[in-house]
Design a protein around this motif. Structure first.
Motif, PDB file in Angstrom:
ATOM      1  N   LEU A  52      38.670  38.226  35.566  1.00  0.00           N
ATOM      2  CA  LEU A  52      39.231  37.918  36.873  1.00  0.00           C
ATOM      3  C   LEU A  52      38.383  38.528  37.990  1.00  0.00           C
ATOM      4  N   LEU A  53      37.986  39.782  37.818  1.00  0.00           N
ATOM      5  CA  LEU A  53      37.148  40.437  38.818  1.00  0.00           C
ATOM      6  C   LEU A  53      35.788  39.740  38.920  1.00  0.00           C
ATOM      7  N   ALA A  54      35.207  39.370  37.782  1.00  0.00           N
ATOM      8  CA  ALA A  54      33.917  38.663  37.793  1.00  0.00           C
ATOM      9  C   ALA A  54      34.053  37.311  38.485  1.00  0.00           C
ATOM     10  N   ARG A  55      35.136  36.599  38.232  1.00  0.00           N
ATOM     11  CA  ARG A  55      35.358  35.308  38.890  1.00  0.00           C
ATOM     12  C   ARG A  55      35.464  35.484  40.407  1.00  0.00           C
ATOM     13  N   LEU A  56      36.195  36.512  40.829  1.00  0.00           N
ATOM     14  CA  LEU A  56      36.324  36.751  42.265  1.00  0.00           C
ATOM     15  C   LEU A  56      34.966  37.087  42.878  1.00  0.00           C
ATOM     16  N   ILE A  57      34.209  37.937  42.203  1.00  0.00           N
ATOM     17  CA  ILE A  57      32.880  38.319  42.700  1.00  0.00           C
ATOM     18  C   ILE A  57      31.983  37.087  42.800  1.00  0.00           C
TER      19      ILE A  57
END
Length: 163
Positions: A52-57
């Protein structure tokens, strides 16, 4: 009700409300101050949270320099640790109107997560090139005038980072 009785009950009633709000706040945090926050009993850094964090980044800063990608991840982690925001990565990411890429669905359309995943890992491991920023935006895009009331800390790539 008699006015004298009301004068006694009103402060008691207010104290009960304030105590409830205080307890709710600390229960909402779900953590001991200084501890690493958890989501549903799992340590921060699980594969779902990393993804999720990678997708947001990738969605928010995929074209930014690597340090700028880490900085976006660091803002999320700074929010997780702040009492002003939800205490989980997913809570921060899905907070209404917090991130344009969530509102417009871009977060689910990104496909290349290799660099963003490394940036997410670096942010989760404590690299914070923003020095504690809670907000970021691209000053060349139209944004709410409110965001300009924040104290700008630094600029990395096309984003400014602020408290």
């Amino acid at each position: 009700m008699h006015p004298r009785r009301l004068r006694i009950l009103l402060p008691v009633f207010l104290a009960v409300i304030l105590m409830g709000a205080f307890l709710w706040h600390y229960q909402r945090q779900g953590q001991v101050p200084g501890a690493i926050p958890t989501q549903a009993g799992t340590p921060v850094g699980t594969s779902d949270e990393m993804n999720l964090l990678a997708r947001l980044i990738a969605a928010e800063a995929g074209t930014e320099p690597y340090e700028g990608q880490v900085a976006v991840g660091a803002v999320v982690m700074n929010r997780v640790r702040s009492p002003l925001f939800p205490s989980t990565i997913s809570g921060v990411v899905f907070e209404p109107w917090a991130f344009e890429s969530v509102s417009n669905g871009l977060i689910w359309q990104v496909t290349n997560l290799a660099t963003a995943s490394r940036a997410a890992a670096d942010a989760l491991n404590g690299w914070d090139p923003t020095y504690g920023a809670l907000f970021f935006w691209n000053p060349s895009k139209e944004v709410s005038p409110w965001i300009w009331t924040r104290t700008i800390i630094t600029q990395i790539g096309n984003h400014v980072f602020a408290r």
